[in-house]
Design an enzyme around this catalytic site. Sequence first.
Site, mmCIF file in Angstrom:
data_model
loop_
_atom_site.group_PDB
_atom_site.id
_atom_site.type_symbol
_atom_site.label_atom_id
_atom_site.label_comp_id
_atom_site.label_asym_id
_atom_site.label_seq_id
_atom_site.Cartn_x
_atom_site.Cartn_y
_atom_site.Cartn_z
ATOM 1 N N ILE A 138 19.783 30.245 -20.119
ATOM 2 C CA ILE A 138 18.395 29.804 -20.051
ATOM 3 C C ILE A 138 17.696 30.359 -21.290
ATOM 4 O O ILE A 138 18.105 31.371 -21.842
ATOM 5 C CB ILE A 138 17.687 30.243 -18.750
ATOM 6 C CG1 ILE A 138 17.794 31.760 -18.523
ATOM 7 C CG2 ILE A 138 18.231 29.487 -17.560
ATOM 8 C CD1 ILE A 138 17.098 32.231 -17.259
ATOM 9 N N ASP A 139 16.674 29.657 -21.736
ATOM 10 C CA ASP A 139 16.002 30.023 -22.980
ATOM 11 C C ASP A 139 15.405 31.427 -22.919
ATOM 12 O O ASP A 139 15.093 31.942 -21.843
ATOM 13 C CB ASP A 139 14.891 29.021 -23.296
ATOM 14 C CG ASP A 139 15.416 27.625 -23.566
ATOM 15 O OD1 ASP A 139 16.577 27.508 -23.992
ATOM 16 O OD2 ASP A 139 14.668 26.660 -23.339
ATOM 17 N N LYS A 140 15.209 32.012 -24.077
ATOM 18 C CA LYS A 140 14.628 33.348 -24.186
ATOM 19 C C LYS A 140 13.330 33.468 -23.385
ATOM 20 O O LYS A 140 13.128 34.446 -22.650
ATOM 21 C CB LYS A 140 14.354 33.668 -25.660
ATOM 22 C CG LYS A 140 13.559 34.950 -25.884
ATOM 23 C CD LYS A 140 13.156 35.096 -27.350
ATOM 24 C CE LYS A 140 12.240 36.292 -27.550
ATOM 25 N NZ LYS A 140 11.757 36.409 -28.941
ATOM 26 N N THR A 142 12.244 31.546 -20.974
ATOM 27 C CA THR A 142 12.336 31.079 -19.592
ATOM 28 C C THR A 142 12.823 32.240 -18.747
ATOM 29 O O THR A 142 13.774 32.928 -19.112
ATOM 30 C CB THR A 142 13.318 29.902 -19.470
ATOM 31 O OG1 THR A 142 12.861 28.812 -20.265
ATOM 32 C CG2 THR A 142 13.458 29.452 -18.026
ATOM 33 N N ARG A 238 12.049 20.765 -20.884
ATOM 34 C CA ARG A 238 10.964 20.764 -21.866
ATOM 35 C C ARG A 238 10.861 19.417 -22.567
ATOM 36 O O ARG A 238 9.758 18.886 -22.779
ATOM 37 C CB ARG A 238 11.184 21.899 -22.859
ATOM 38 C CG ARG A 238 11.182 23.276 -22.194
ATOM 39 C CD ARG A 238 11.798 24.354 -23.074
ATOM 40 N NE ARG A 238 10.989 24.608 -24.254
ATOM 41 C CZ ARG A 238 11.387 25.418 -25.240
ATOM 42 N NH1 ARG A 238 12.576 26.017 -25.185
ATOM 43 N NH2 ARG A 238 10.595 25.627 -26.275
#
Length: 304
Positions: A138-140, A142, A238
């Site tokens: 998962i993104d930084k 998130t 996103r």
Amino acid sequence: MSRLLNIKISDEYSGRIDKVLSDIYPEFTRSFIQKQIEDNNLKANGKTVPAKYKVKLNDIIELSIPAPRQIETLAQDIDIDIVYEDSDIVIVNKPQGMVVHPSAGHDDGTMVNALLYHCKGNLSGINGEIRPGIVHRIDKDTSGLLMVAKNDSSHFYLSNLLKDHNITRKYHAIVYGVIKEDEGIIEKPIQRCQQDRKKMGISQNGKFAKTKYKVLERFKDTTYVELSLFTGRTHQIRVHMTSIGHPLVGDPVYGRKKHLFGLNKQTLHAKILGFTHPSSLNEMYFESEIPIYFKDIIDKCKKI
């Protein structure tokens, strides 16, 4: 020990062999596949082939995965929120702002550094020294639930569940605009942007991507939603929400240039994770609390 994979190509797949295999096995990057080709660890119909080889229906592919090298990434004593752990898996609740694995500009302080310390190095090794144990990312910016494998057999099992869309993943987000429909489904293909390789975008030449959204609460200028992933493309939520005119509040890449409350991080939380356990085959279900930063933004949206 090395591991031998045998794949028979179905009519679902076409194109270069390095791309096809990275599609079949999401845990392998194209560069990893290309390295195996260079090292003569991959054969098509019993013969070595170049990375540009285009697969054909019923091709028999043999891929020998070398035994993992000793992990060299630094183990660091970083406090992390372990939700569940056994001999096969770890479920961790990642805070917003923490990078999942080392990369350019993030040599340490990542979730992997913390997991190496917590698990005493007992993580799956098929992703190499940089991403041990990481089944999905998962993104930084998130927050939320992350699934980690402690051995290679569990990693392969969980990766196949992901590939076959048999893992439940639900996110909560706050998006701009008031969504009129109570729920809906977005099916738009996604690929990396040619002009900016750090961004993803909608393209007919991209990979199939499917997201379901459900309205949880409406505010004056924003909407609180739950999002279910049927596929797991990079930045999928996103990109998809931006494509229907409802970018995530705070998203610095796909959102507005100036955000409510001066935010510069997307309001996105991986709240629910469900899957079949790799050894016991029991159904596992995890749900994390909405973090404080997220609750604060909801409160502010209500007051507008």
